[in-house]
Each structure stands twice: as structure tokens, then as C-alpha cells.
Write a protein that holds these residues in place. Structure first.
Motif, PDB file in Angstrom:
ATOM      1  N   PRO A 108       0.820  -1.216   0.000  1.00 48.19           N
ATOM      2  CA  PRO A 108       0.000   0.000   0.000  1.00 48.19           C
ATOM      3  C   PRO A 108       0.853   1.266   0.000  1.00 48.19           C
ATOM      4  CG  PRO A 108      -0.922  -1.604   1.493  1.00 48.19           C
ATOM      5  CD  PRO A 108       0.406  -2.149   1.057  1.00 48.19           C
ATOM      6  N   GLY A 109       0.257   2.353  -0.461  1.00 41.11           N
ATOM      7  CA  GLY A 109       0.998   3.604  -0.601  1.00 41.11           C
ATOM      8  C   GLY A 109       1.206   4.358   0.687  1.00 41.11           C
ATOM      9  N   THR A 110       0.588   3.918   1.769  1.00 40.98           N
ATOM     10  CA  THR A 110       0.796   4.573   3.061  1.00 40.98           C
ATOM     11  C   THR A 110       0.655   3.533   4.164  1.00 40.98           C
ATOM     12  OG1 THR A 110       0.178   6.496   4.401  1.00 40.98           O
ATOM     13  CG2 THR A 110      -1.634   5.233   3.420  1.00 40.98           C
ATOM     14  N   ASP A 111       0.788   3.985   5.410  1.00 39.98           N
ATOM     15  CA  ASP A 111       0.754   3.044   6.523  1.00 39.98           C
ATOM     16  C   ASP A 111       0.165   3.719   7.756  1.00 39.98           C
ATOM     17  OD1 ASP A 111       2.823   4.632   7.650  1.00 39.98           O
ATOM     18  OD2 ASP A 111       4.336   3.450   6.608  1.00 39.98           O
ATOM     19  N   ASP A 112       0.125   2.987   8.856  1.00 41.67           N
ATOM     20  CA  ASP A 112      -0.498   3.496  10.075  1.00 41.67           C
ATOM     21  C   ASP A 112       0.204   4.743  10.614  1.00 41.67           C
ATOM     22  OD1 ASP A 112      -2.431   1.569  10.052  1.00 41.67           O
ATOM     23  OD2 ASP A 112      -1.534   0.322  11.624  1.00 41.67           O
ATOM     24  N   ALA A 113       1.523   4.804  10.475  1.00 41.26           N
ATOM     25  CA  ALA A 113       2.248   5.961  11.013  1.00 41.26           C
ATOM     26  C   ALA A 113       1.746   7.248  10.369  1.00 41.26           C
ATOM     27  CB  ALA A 113       3.750   5.795  10.775  1.00 41.26           C
ATOM     28  N   MET A 114       1.591   7.237   9.056  1.00 44.15           N
ATOM     29  CA  MET A 114       1.109   8.428   8.367  1.00 44.15           C
ATOM     30  C   MET A 114      -0.363   8.680   8.669  1.00 44.15           C
ATOM     31  SD  MET A 114       1.668  10.989   6.378  1.00 44.15           S
ATOM     32  CE  MET A 114       3.194  10.740   5.463  1.00 44.15           C
ATOM     33  N   VAL A 115      -1.185   7.657   8.592  1.00 44.60           N
ATOM     34  CA  VAL A 115      -2.622   7.842   8.800  1.00 44.60           C
ATOM     35  C   VAL A 115      -2.913   8.260  10.240  1.00 44.60           C
ATOM     36  CG1 VAL A 115      -4.858   6.679   8.792  1.00 44.60           C
ATOM     37  CG2 VAL A 115      -3.237   6.275   6.931  1.00 44.60           C
TER      38      VAL A 115
ATOM     39  N   ASP B 100       3.561  14.715  -3.042  1.00 39.55           N
ATOM     40  CA  ASP B 100       3.069  13.355  -3.294  1.00 39.55           C
ATOM     41  C   ASP B 100       1.877  12.955  -2.423  1.00 39.55           C
ATOM     42  OD1 ASP B 100       6.065  13.677  -3.594  1.00 39.55           O
ATOM     43  OD2 ASP B 100       5.759  11.873  -4.810  1.00 39.55           O
ATOM     44  N   PHE B 101       1.909  13.356  -1.146  1.00 37.31           N
ATOM     45  CA  PHE B 101       0.873  12.900  -0.217  1.00 37.31           C
ATOM     46  C   PHE B 101      -0.252  13.917  -0.009  1.00 37.31           C
ATOM     47  CE2 PHE B 101       4.156   9.851   0.870  1.00 37.31           C
ATOM     48  CZ  PHE B 101       3.424   8.708   1.131  1.00 37.31           C
ATOM     49  N   GLY B 102      -0.304  14.931  -0.869  1.00 32.15           N
ATOM     50  CA  GLY B 102      -1.319  15.967  -0.685  1.00 32.15           C
ATOM     51  C   GLY B 102      -2.740  15.441  -0.695  1.00 32.15           C
ATOM     52  N   HIS B 103      -3.055  14.546  -1.631  1.00 35.52           N
ATOM     53  CA  HIS B 103      -4.415  13.992  -1.701  1.00 35.52           C
ATOM     54  C   HIS B 103      -4.745  13.182  -0.448  1.00 35.52           C
ATOM     55  CE1 HIS B 103      -5.008  15.451  -5.664  1.00 35.52           C
ATOM     56  NE2 HIS B 103      -4.268  14.563  -6.297  1.00 35.52           N
ATOM     57  N   LEU B 104      -3.772  12.450   0.066  1.00 34.09           N
ATOM     58  CA  LEU B 104      -3.974  11.686   1.298  1.00 34.09           C
ATOM     59  C   LEU B 104      -4.243  12.614   2.465  1.00 34.09           C
ATOM     60  CD1 LEU B 104      -3.817   8.937   2.840  1.00 34.09           C
ATOM     61  CD2 LEU B 104      -1.370   9.409   3.137  1.00 34.09           C
ATOM     62  N   PHE B 105      -3.477  13.704   2.577  1.00 38.43           N
ATOM     63  CA  PHE B 105      -3.682  14.676   3.660  1.00 38.43           C
ATOM     64  C   PHE B 105      -5.112  15.225   3.631  1.00 38.43           C
ATOM     65  CE2 PHE B 105       1.060  16.150   3.891  1.00 38.43           C
ATOM     66  CZ  PHE B 105       1.421  14.868   4.270  1.00 38.43           C
TER      67      PHE B 105
ATOM     68  N   ALA C 142      -6.971  13.931   6.815  1.00 42.74           N
ATOM     69  CA  ALA C 142      -6.910  14.972   7.838  1.00 42.74           C
ATOM     70  C   ALA C 142      -8.017  16.013   7.663  1.00 42.74           C
ATOM     71  CB  ALA C 142      -5.558  15.661   7.800  1.00 42.74           C
ATOM     72  N   ASP C 143      -8.638  16.037   6.474  1.00 41.25           N
ATOM     73  CA  ASP C 143      -9.689  17.009   6.177  1.00 41.25           C
ATOM     74  C   ASP C 143      -9.192  18.444   6.381  1.00 41.25           C
ATOM     75  OD1 ASP C 143     -12.171  17.928   5.404  1.00 41.25           O
ATOM     76  OD2 ASP C 143     -13.042  17.803   7.416  1.00 41.25           O
ATOM     77  N   ARG C 144      -8.006  18.720   5.854  1.00 41.98           N
ATOM     78  CA  ARG C 144      -7.417  20.049   5.944  1.00 41.98           C
ATOM     79  C   ARG C 144      -6.933  20.478   4.560  1.00 41.98           C
ATOM     80  NH1 ARG C 144      -9.672  19.489   9.963  1.00 41.98           N
ATOM     81  NH2 ARG C 144      -8.980  19.775  12.128  1.00 41.98           N
ATOM     82  N   GLY C 145      -6.825  21.790   4.391  1.00 41.27           N
ATOM     83  CA  GLY C 145      -6.289  22.297   3.144  1.00 41.27           C
ATOM     84  C   GLY C 145      -4.810  21.979   3.021  1.00 41.27           C
ATOM     85  N   VAL C 146      -4.345  21.753   1.787  1.00 39.57           N
ATOM     86  CA  VAL C 146      -2.940  21.424   1.558  1.00 39.57           C
ATOM     87  C   VAL C 146      -2.331  22.441   0.594  1.00 39.57           C
ATOM     88  CG1 VAL C 146      -3.311  18.973   1.986  1.00 39.57           C
ATOM     89  CG2 VAL C 146      -3.466  19.838  -0.355  1.00 39.57           C
ATOM     90  N   THR C 147      -1.029  22.653   0.743  1.00 37.28           N
ATOM     91  CA  THR C 147      -0.327  23.628  -0.082  1.00 37.28           C
ATOM     92  C   THR C 147      -0.310  23.212  -1.548  1.00 37.28           C
ATOM     93  OG1 THR C 147       1.077  24.226   1.781  1.00 37.28           O
ATOM     94  CG2 THR C 147       1.850  24.845  -0.393  1.00 37.28           C
ATOM     95  N   PHE C 148       0.038  21.965  -1.792  1.00 39.20           N
ATOM     96  CA  PHE C 148      -0.063  21.434  -3.163  1.00 39.20           C
ATOM     97  C   PHE C 148      -0.098  19.914  -3.112  1.00 39.20           C
ATOM     98  CE2 PHE C 148       4.240  20.891  -2.304  1.00 39.20           C
ATOM     99  CZ  PHE C 148       5.149  20.916  -3.342  1.00 39.20           C
ATOM    100  N   ASP C 149      -0.565  19.334  -4.222  1.00 40.70           N
ATOM    101  CA  ASP C 149      -0.786  17.887  -4.256  1.00 40.70           C
ATOM    102  C   ASP C 149      -0.576  17.382  -5.678  1.00 40.70           C
ATOM    103  OD1 ASP C 149      -3.141  18.591  -5.685  1.00 40.70           O
ATOM    104  OD2 ASP C 149      -4.302  18.661  -3.833  1.00 40.70           O
ATOM    105  N   GLY C 150      -0.977  16.126  -5.919  1.00 39.58           N
ATOM    106  CA  GLY C 150      -0.766  15.520  -7.226  1.00 39.58           C
ATOM    107  C   GLY C 150      -1.550  16.148  -8.354  1.00 39.58           C
ATOM    108  N   GLY C 151      -2.500  17.007  -8.047  1.00 35.11           N
ATOM    109  CA  GLY C 151      -3.265  17.684  -9.094  1.00 35.11           C
ATOM    110  C   GLY C 151      -2.878  19.140  -9.249  1.00 35.11           C
ATOM    111  N   SER C 152      -1.972  19.633  -8.386  1.00 29.64           N
ATOM    112  CA  SER C 152      -1.610  21.054  -8.439  1.00 29.64           C
ATOM    113  C   SER C 152      -0.119  21.258  -8.180  1.00 29.64           C
ATOM    114  CB  SER C 152      -2.414  21.832  -7.387  1.00 29.64           C
ATOM    115  OG  SER C 152      -2.163  21.325  -6.079  1.00 29.64           O
TER     116      SER C 152
END
Length: 800
Positions: A499-506, A527-532, A536-546
Motif C-alpha cells: 500500500p501507498g501509506t501506513d499506520d504511522a502516516m494515517v 506526493d501525499f497531498g491527496h492523502l492529507f 486529515a480534512d485540511r487544506g494542503v499547499t499542493f498535491d498531485g493535481g496542483s
């Protein structure tokens, strides 16, 4: 009805079910995340036991689907009539206009599944790609079966279903739009081909309409839909011209031969379905997308041809150069990604054999040939003409017509398919020169051509293998030989998924969601902007689409710089106003390099000092300076957190590249870390630390030496040697000013690691935050780390 007749009618359905089951269960194996040892699997799973998604775009698609189910549109809100995503590219956000088919299909599956039980959207999203992607075997089998026979159809169905690149993007847990990228183009090409090759006008029109509706559906699935639209149109035009003027076929009727336009159009074998397809497709897509988006997509071929050029810029660096799928592949990569050498070679042979059959049909079309000797009439004795009687001619034995496949003698059909597959392969081959991502499109025609080759081979072998049972066995062996490598590769890939992430990040993101203000902005590498945003349901500075914008430079610089105040100033500015600070300043300087120089000076000072720098050193008016400072030094700052994580160690080559960009020369350098587990042994009063990355350190009392073991008897000294023990810097000494690398040893809660790095990274903010755990920093406060003991994989920092 006899049993044989029933079985004959059910045979295609049975074959489709078998092929579908094969490719689906291969994809389903990924749910076991075989790339993770059994005792660690729970670490890569949701609380429900479902594995985390395999890549980060899946979380974006999941969030849009969740929005659609919750309030009926894809965005978080609607601004000026447009779906708007407030999480991505914070603070302004960005448009959430997106091909909606993945959302609609998943929502349908979600509602359908919940008629029979209680299934969360996450679980439905996890399984949807495997179901949709496996359906591609249906049109692949039927299309090639129509051209050849069942053997060709089976081969094509399997090869398309397990094409390596496609398979690697469509197993369970890979929730992205790739799932549509085989089945929908296949339907468009198949239906359009039927409309061209059909002899009945009614069928021509029906198939052209089906192709147009398939084109509409494809446009709702992927922004790259235009390539298949232009492909079929171009192929039809080329076929019309070649067949009419080179092969002298009756593929175009002259206007003068008809009394009415309607009658003329209805008897055009190529022009009629082409016009129906073009007009209906364009009308439907215009209605679906509106004028602006429709026009934007329609002119994408111009942008696509410049894709590699777009990865080079004169001002800010372009992040697309770091995207693996946009790297240009070599031929070996292409061969592997389409399924291996045998399918690739069979695909080329399949195209050749279509042209070969076209040559045969041309020979047959020249007229009657002299009958072979055995069919000639025997010579008779002389008779007077009046006594001779005319014996009836023996009818020429007709060639057997298969239950499926092109009719013998149908030269125009062979010509059409020769042009179709030749153009299709050439166009998609050109596309993968723009990035390995486009090998997926190339694997579709090459797999179909491989199936065609096997189909023609079956017909050829039938002449020499008289017993049907032996022929079936022979073809089973052939199909197995052609399909073995891609099926085996698919099985290996499916059983090696991590998987692309794990418990530590989540768990870290859950902490952010539960312990920070709703308006908190999260920053990390993109890379992890979409996951954040999803977890986390928070705004991100940039992600895989931006990611492809100036923020890649500024975030990279915040991680790479050794100036803590500058790093914090960048992050606070981005959280509060996004790009407005430096874009406003550049409106006054008209020089990106000068803008960056000024920003470096004002972001490390307070607002008063910054205004003085802008006016006295750089000649801005007071009003201009205040226009800039309202964004760089806002009165009310926005809460900001920085996430440093283990994955960013391996990505250092890219964030350091962007962060150290030279605006004068227009290039940069990649700086990297080499991190490894280490062990310690004692020999008398000396402690020897040896890392798996060839780092070696010896500690004898207060005497500490170390470096990189380059040979059995030679150790290369570092520029600096740093030892951090439980968050405290115990040793920090310069060893050799001429060395290009530095050594870092970290001991934390009985865990020991060694790090070798380019000396340019030794004082970087990432090194000081992640490896040295913020020792001595004042603008960054550790808010949370996961795991809480040992070498933390993820750290969340409050920025002040």
C-alpha cells in the motif's frame, strides 16, 4: 434444439466468463498485499482490515466520490457555478471539474452494494477498479473474434486484460481512471470499425451511433479521450482516400450519379458512418462539457506534442520532470510494459499478416486464374464440331467461411484493418515518446494485433492438423505460450503489492484532524497531498493535481535551506496567501530571479524591516511595498503545519533539486541521502558502528572517527560527522573540508541508523527536523510523531 447448437451459442459467453474470471482474480490477489510480511500487514490496513490504497490519486477520487454522495456534486462547494475544491492548492483552492465517470460508476456500485448489506464507500472504491478493468476482455475478445476466430479473440482478451502497465494501474486498491482506458477506447474503435465494414446501411448507422455514444462515455472518463476520436476519424479519411484512389474500390460515390443529396449520402459506405460519428460525438460531448471545456479538450493534441518541452522552463523549475510517468521510456521498458517479448513480436507479426492477407485478396481480385491440372478437363479425341456437345462447367468450389472472422475475398475489410492498426500503432508509439505513461495506450493495439496473429495462425494450422481435437490442443499450447509471460507478470505484481501509506502516516493525519483548527494548512512534498486532504480534512499547499507551479520551488527551498527563519517565513506565507506574495512582487520587478532575491531578504524579518528593504534597497513605493507585505506578512496568520516523513528521504533528490534551483543558469543539482540500519559492536574500549550503507564510525572515549568504507582498508572521511542521541546532538565536528559528503548517526530508543548525505544537505531544514528531531530550532515545534518511540517515520511540526 440440440445440445451442440446450445453449446455453440453459449460458447462465446462461456469464453468471456472464463477470461474475465482469470483477469479479475489476478487483480483481486492484490487485496492480500503480498509485498508485506504477514506480521506487518495490519500496519498497512485500515481499522476495518481493508488495505490502504496503493497510490495517492486514489484518495482524490475517493474524496470527490464522497462529496458527490453527500451533496450531489464533486467539489467541496460551488463557486461562480463551478465545482470548487477548497482542500487542494490552499488557500484559493482549485476547480473540481473532473471527468465524472469514475465518481458516477463508483456511486452506482455503492448504492447497489448497500441494497444487500452495509458496505462503506472506501470498500466499494477499493474493489471497483478490478471489476471495471476486467470488463475490457469483452470487447477485446468480440472485436478480434470478428476479425479472425475464437482463438484470436481469446488471446486478445487475455493480453488486453493483463497488459503489464495497464494491470499495474488497475488492480484492487488502485482507484484511478486507468480502469476505463482499455474498455472504452475498444468500444469506440470496435463499433466504428463495424460501421465502416458493414454492408447494410441500417447496421452502418446503428454502429456509428453506438461509437458516438461510446465516445461520449469515454470523454466522461478521461481527459485524454481526444486521441481516440482523432484516431478513428483520421483512419476513416485515410481509408477512404486509399481505397478509392490507390485500390480503385467503390468506397466513394460521385455526386453527379444521384438526383438527391439524401440518396447520395445514404449510399456512401464510408462517408455516411463517418459523418454520423463526428456530428453526433461532437454534439453529445459539447452538451456534456459546455463550450469552454469542450474546446479546451479538443485542442489538446497541440499541447500533447509539446509535453516534453513543457518539462523545461526558463524561470521556476517544472515539477513534471520529477514525475516518473512522464519519463521517456526505452524500447526494453515498452516491451516489458506491453506484456513481454512474445506478445510484442506477435503484435508486430499480426499487423504484417493483415497486410499479407490484403496482398492475397488483391491477387484473387485480379480475375479467374488458370485451374490446376487436376481440375482441367481431360483431352478428348477429335470430333467434328457438330458432334461435340457442350458439357456443363463444374462450379468452382467456394472457400469455407468460418463462423466468425472476415469473409474470404473481402479485400476492402482487410484494407481497413491494415490502415487502422498501422495508424493506431504509429500514433501510440509516438505518444510514448512523451512519457512512459502512454505505453498503456500502445499496449492496446499491440495486444489486439497479437490476437489477430494467433487467429490467423489457427487457420493456417488447420490445414495441416486434420483432427479437430489435435488442433484444439495445438492452439491451447500456442495461446499459453503467447500469454504465459504477461499472466505470470500480472500474478507476480499482484502478489508484491505494498500500500501507498501506513499506520504511522494515517495516525498522524488523524491527530491533525482531531487536534488542529479547521483552517490549518498542511505542507509537505506534493506526493501525499491527496492523502492529507482525505484523511486529515485540511487544506494542503499542493498535491498531485496542483504540483506543477512555483510552489514546488518554495516548498523545496523551505526544506533545503539552512535558514530556519526563511523556511518558516515561506511556509507561513504559503499558508496565508498562497502565491499572492511573490506574484505581486514580480508584477513590480518583472524578473523572477530578482523577486526570489528580494523574498529571501524580507521573509526573514518583521513587517517594518521588510518594508524598509523593499523601499530603500529595491525602489518600490510605499504603496507597492504594502501591497506585497499584506501577503508575505499578513496581520492575521493562518495556522500552518509541516509534515516530514520517511518517504521524503528517498525523494530528497527532487525537493533539493527544486529548492536549490539557480535562476541565472536555469538548472539545479540533485542532492541525496543514503539511510540504513546499523549495528554496534564493542572491542575493548572501542565501539564500532557499522551501517548497511557502508558508513563506519569508531568511538574510543572522546575520540570519534568515521566515514564511508570504500575498500577493505580504506575509509573516506566525511565533511562533517554528526551523532544524535535521543534527540540531543552529542557530536558535531568538521572532519575534512574537501569532502563532498557528511555522515549522521542517530541513536533513538535503542534503534540505530546511519545516514550518508551530500554535504549540501547537512544543515538543511529537513535534516534538522527529521533526522535531528528539531534540536535547537525555535520556529518549529514538534506537535506529534509516529511512532512515538524509536526512529519516527512521520513528524508533524507547528510553524511559527
Amino acid at each position: 434444439m440440440e445440445a451442440n447448437d446450445i453449446l455453440s451459442k453459449l460458447k462465446p459467453i462461456i469464453i468471456i466468463l472464463v477470461i474475465f474470471s482469470l483477469v479479475f482474480f489476478l487483480r483481486a490477489e492484490a487485496a492480500d498485499i503480498g509485498g508485506v510480511p504477514d506480521n506487518y500487514k495490519s500496519y498497512y490496513q485500515e481499522e476495518t482490515g481493508l488495505p490502504y490504497f496503493s497510490e495517492m490519486d486514489s484518495y482524490y477520487n475517493y474524496r470527490l466520490t464522497s462529496n458527490f454522495i453527500e451533496h450531489g456534486y464533486l467539489g467541496d462547494t460551488i463557486q461562480n457555478g463551478t465545482d470548487w475544491d477548497l482542500h487542494s492548492f490552499f488557500p484559493p483552492g482549485r476547480s473540481a471539474e473532473y471527468p465524472p465517470l469514475i465518481v458516477w460508476v463508483t456511486a452506482f456500485f455503492y448504492y447497489l452494494a448497500n441494497l444487500f448489506g452495509d458496505y462503506p464507500l472506501l470498500a466499494v472504491s477499493f474493489w471497483t477498479p478490478a471489476v471495471i478493468a476486467s470488463l475490457c476482455v469483452i470487447p477485446a475478445y468480440l472485436f478480434v473474434r470478428r476479425i479472425t476466430n475464437d482463438y484470436g479473440g481469446i488471446t486478445a482478451g487475455v493480453l488486453v486484460g493483463v497488459a503489464t502497465f495497464y494491470f499495474s494501474h488497475t488492480f484492487v486498491g488502485f482507484f484511478d481512471t486507468d480502469m476505463f482506458n482499455m474498455i472504452l477506447p475498444l468500444f469506440v474503435v470496435w463499433f466504428f470499425s463495424e460501421s465502416i465494414t458493414a454492408t447494410d446501411n441500417r447496421k452502418k448507422m446503428i454502429y456509428a451511433v453506438l461509437a458516438a455514444f461510446s465516445m461520449l462515455v469515454f470523454s466522461l472518463a478521461w481527459e485524454g479521450w481526444w486521441y481516440i476520436f482523432y484516431l478513428v476519424v483520421f483512419v476513416a479519411i485515410v481509408y477512404l482516400l486509399v481505397s478509392k484512389y490507390l485500390f480503385k474500390m467503390d468506397s466513394f460515390k460521385l455526386w453527379s450519379e444521384y438526383s438527391s443529396k439524401k440518396q447520395w449520402l445514404l449510399e456512401q459506405p464510408v462517408l455516411l458512418p463517418l459523418i454520423i460519428f463526428i456530428v453526433l460525438s461532437l454534439v453529445l460531448m459539447f452538451m456534456a462539457w459546455g463550450s469552454s471545456l469542450f474546446t479546451y479538450y479538443l485542442i489538446q493534441p497541440i499541447s500533447a506534442t509539446k509535453l516534453q518541452a513543457a518539462t523545461h522552463t526558463a524561470s521556476y523549475p517544472n515539477v513534471f520532470i520529477s514525475v516518473g510517468e512522464l519519463q521517456v521510456p526505452d524500447i526494453s521498458t515498452v516491451v516489458v510494459d506491453v506484456g513481454g517479448v512474445i506478445p510484442f513480436v506477435c503484435g508486430i507479426f499480426g499487423l504484417c499478416i493483415i497486410f499479407w492477407n490484403l496482398r492475397i485478396q488483391k491477387a484473387r481480385a485480379k480475375g479467374k486464374s488458370k485451374p490446376p491440372k487436376k481440375d482441367r478437363k481431360p483431352k478428348r479425341g477429335r470430333k467434328s464440331r457438330k458432334n461435340r456437345t457442350k458439357e456443363p462447367e463444374k462450379p468452382v468450389k467456394e472457400e469455407k467461411k468460418e463462423a466468425s472472422g472476415i469473409k474470404p475475398g473481402d479485400r476492402s475489410t482487410y484494407l481497413y484493418y491494415a490502415i487502422l492498426f498501422a495508424v493506431w500503432l504509429l500514433i501510440t508509439a509516438y505518444a510514448f515518446t512523451k512519457g512512459v505513461r502512454f505505453v498503456e495506450a500502445f499496449s492496446l493495439p499491440i495486444s489486439l494485433c497479437a490476437g489477430i496473429f494467433v487467429g490467423f495462425l489457427a487457420d493456417y494450422l488447420r490445414k495441416y492438423i486434420e483432427k479437430p481435437a489435435y488442433h484444439v490442443i495445438a492452439m491451447a499450447i500456442v495461446i499459453a505460450m503467447v500469454c504465459f509471460v504477461p499472466v505470470s507478470s500480472a500474478n507476480t505484481l499482484s502478489n508484491s503489492v505494498v500500500p501507498g501509506t501506513d499506520d504511522a502516516m494515517v495516525d498522524s493525519l488523524s491527530w491533525v484532524k482531531n487536534n488542529t483548527d479547521q483552517d490549518t494548512v498542511m505542507t509537505s512534498w506534493w506526493d501525499f497531498g491527496h492523502l492529507f486532504a482525505a484523511k486529515a480534512d485540511r487544506g494542503v499547499t499542493f498535491d498531485g493535481g496542483s504540483q506543477n507551479n512555483a510552489r514546488a520551488y518554495w516548498v523545496g527551498k523551505a526544506l533545503f535551506t539552512s535558514d530556519e527563519a526563511l523556511s518558516a517565513g515561506i511556509l507561513k506565507m504559503l499558508a496565508a496567501s498562497g502565491d499572492d506574495g511573490y506574484t505581486t512582487l514580480e508584477n513590480y520587478t518583472n524578473d523572477t530571479s530578482k523577486t526570489v532575491e528580494i523574498m529571501d531578504k524580507i521573509l526573514v524579518t518583521n513587517k517594518t524591516a521588510a518594508q524598509s528593504i523593499l523601499t530603500s534597497q529595491y525602489g518600490l513605493t510605499t504603496q507597492q511595498a504594502q501591497s506585497v507585505l499584506q501577503y508575505t506578512h499578513p496581520t492575521n496568520s493562518t495556522p500552518s503545519v509541516l509534515v516530514t516523513s520517511m518517504d521524503m528521504v528517498s525523494k530528497a533528490g527532487w525537493w533539493s533539486y527544486f529548492g536549490s534551483w539557480n535562476f541565472t543558469t536555469g538548472n539545479s543539482t540533485n542532492y541525496i541521502y543514503s539511510m540504513a540500519q546499523a549495528g554496534a559492536t564493542s572491542s575493548g574500549s572501542t565501539v564500532n558502528i557499522t551501517g548497511e550503507n557502508n558508513v563506519t564510525v569508531q568511538i574510543t572515549g572522546n575520540n570519534i572517527t568515521g566515514g564511508l568504507q570504500v575498500s577493505q582498508n580504506q575509509v573516506a572521511p566525511p565533511h562533517r560527522l554528526i551523532i544524535v542521541t535521543n534527540g540531543t546532538t552529542a557530536v558535531d565536528t568538521v572532519v575534512n573540508n574537501d569532502s563532498t559528503f557528511s555522515i549522521l548517526v542517530i541513536y533513538q530508543d535503542n534503534n540505530l541508523i546511519t545516514v550518508a548525505m551530500n554535504r549540501e544537505l547537512e544543515d538543511s531544514m529537513f535534516t534538522r527536523l527529521f533526522f535531528m528531531q528539531g534540536s535547537g530550532l525555535t520556529h518549529f515545534k514538534l506537535a506529534n510523531k509516529e511512532p512515538s518511540t524509536g526512529i519516527s517515520e512521520v513528524m508533524v511540526w507547528d510553524v511559527s
